[in-house]
Design an enzyme around this catalytic site. Structure first.
Site, PDB file in Angstrom:
ATOM      1  N   ARG A 226       1.820   0.664 -37.990  1.00 24.04           N
ATOM      2  CA  ARG A 226       1.010  -0.497 -38.353  1.00 24.04           C
ATOM      3  C   ARG A 226      -0.463  -0.116 -38.240  1.00 24.04           C
ATOM      4  O   ARG A 226      -0.847   0.738 -37.424  1.00 24.04           O
ATOM      5  CB  ARG A 226       1.304  -1.674 -37.415  1.00 24.04           C
ATOM      6  CG  ARG A 226       2.758  -2.063 -37.325  1.00 24.04           C
ATOM      7  CD  ARG A 226       3.306  -2.615 -38.610  1.00 24.04           C
ATOM      8  NE  ARG A 226       2.875  -3.993 -38.826  1.00 24.04           N
ATOM      9  CZ  ARG A 226       3.236  -4.707 -39.884  1.00 24.04           C
ATOM     10  NH1 ARG A 226       3.986  -4.172 -40.818  1.00 24.04           N
ATOM     11  NH2 ARG A 226       2.813  -5.956 -40.016  1.00 24.04           N
TER      12      ARG A 226
ATOM     13  N   HIS B 111      -0.041   1.577 -48.158  1.00 24.37           N
ATOM     14  CA  HIS B 111       1.095   0.930 -47.485  1.00 24.37           C
ATOM     15  C   HIS B 111       2.365   1.033 -48.331  1.00 24.37           C
ATOM     16  O   HIS B 111       3.054   0.046 -48.593  1.00 24.37           O
ATOM     17  CB  HIS B 111       0.774  -0.536 -47.177  1.00 24.37           C
ATOM     18  CG  HIS B 111       1.544  -1.069 -46.008  1.00 24.37           C
ATOM     19  ND1 HIS B 111       1.033  -1.994 -45.129  1.00 24.37           N
ATOM     20  CD2 HIS B 111       2.809  -0.812 -45.564  1.00 24.37           C
ATOM     21  CE1 HIS B 111       1.934  -2.300 -44.208  1.00 24.37           C
ATOM     22  NE2 HIS B 111       3.018  -1.583 -44.459  1.00 24.37           N
TER      23      HIS B 111
END
Length: 309
Positions: free
Chosen positions: A224, A272
């Site tokens: 993350r 991402h």
């Protein structure tokens, strides 16, 4: 059992046929915030609006269409009795392993240098790879982290893994707990982060941690964005303490145009995409869990709110 598709930003027409085929004996509907409550038993969500939980008060569980549940855990609107269930794989772990291997090979096999050689029409073979010079450490040994560690070990890199609690993986040296983290970092040249985001792991990729790695270190973050201190990473790249950083996640997404990571020659930025949710695999996993729930059987993937995963 009534299943509610509550993803306002996804086209339900892409999901409903598969959901209905996988769960023909259940009622499946699409959340309509303007209509009356559906009185559904479970909801399928990804970054849901808070209004969902005020509208649907009969929910017993929410199934997150992704592995990261930190956004859900921050929502005070989700009643304590509602189970939060995460995806455990659904085709994501092999994608993560591919991404990590690509990032590792780009550095360890010098492919980035050969790309530059091609642009300069330069023929310059370098010395071959010696894997013992590239010890890899995987932060996080859940379903995804274990798969990544196993993939790396299959290519005969020295691989270690660290987790909050002790784990055992064939071919992987394992460390656990805060007291063993320094030893894990000290034997690692390539650090791969696949940790869940919790209060304890937020900001873990910082100067203090990364400075404990072996010289000529490399960072690969597919966890993350909140795990990393991006200013620290840039500074360590500038100082030569980090040879490279392959980053797929960021504190602010999209990554702001002003970020120095975009232009740094030894920072590799991707948007991402290390692992994407695969619809068929996701539906099959969720359908299996909902059937377990309907039968009163325990489900895997239920999030422990006190631990954050």
């Amino acid at each position: 059992m009534h299943v509610l598709f509550a993803l306002p930003h996804r086209n339900p027409d892409e999901w409903l046929p598969g959901l209905q085929a996988a769960m023909p004996d259940f009622t499946i509907s699409v959340w309509d915030p303007a209509g009356p409550p559906a009185n559904a038993d479970v909801a399928l969500v990804w970054k849901p609006p808070a209004a969902l939980f005020a509208h649907e008060t009969n929910l017993k569980a929410v199934f997150n269409l992704g592995a990261g549940v930190d956004a859900l855990l921050k929502m005070k609107e989700i009643p304590a009795h509602v189970q939060i269930v995460r995806l455990e794989d659904a085709g994501m772990s092999v994608q993560m392993a591919e991404y990590v291997l690509y990032a590792l090979w780009r550095e360890s096999r010098l492919f980035a240098r050969y790309e530059a050689d091609q642009a300069a029409a330069r023929w310059d073979p370098r010395e071959g790879l010696r894997r013992e010079q590239w010890p890899v450490g995987v932060l996080g040994l859940g379903v995804v982290g274990s798969r990544v560690a196993e993939a790396l070990a299959a290519f005969e890199y020295p691989v270690a893994g660290w987790s909050r609690t002790a784990r055992g993986i064939d071919g992987v040296q394992t460390y656990s707990g805060a007291d063993q983290l320094p030893a894990f970092l000290a034997r690692t040249r390539v650090l791969v982060n696949v940790l869940p985001l919790t209060p304890e792991t937020e900001g873990i990729l910082n100067r203090a941690t990364l400075s404990q790695l072996l010289p000529h270190a490399h960072l690969i973050n597919v966890g993350r964005g909140e795990h990393q201190n991006e200013d620290d990473i840039l500074a360590l790249l500038e100082e030569g303490r980090l040879d490279s950083a392959s980053l797929d996640v960021f504190r602010t997404e999209p990554l702001p145009a002003a970020s120095g990571l975009w232009q740094h020659p030894r920072a590799h930025v991707t948007p991402h995409i290390a692992a994407s949710t695969l619809r068929e695999e996701t539906i099959a996993q969720i359908a299996g869990k909902i059937r377990q729930m309907a039968r009163g059987e325990p489900m895997t993937g239920v999030v422990a709110r006190d631990r954050g995963y």
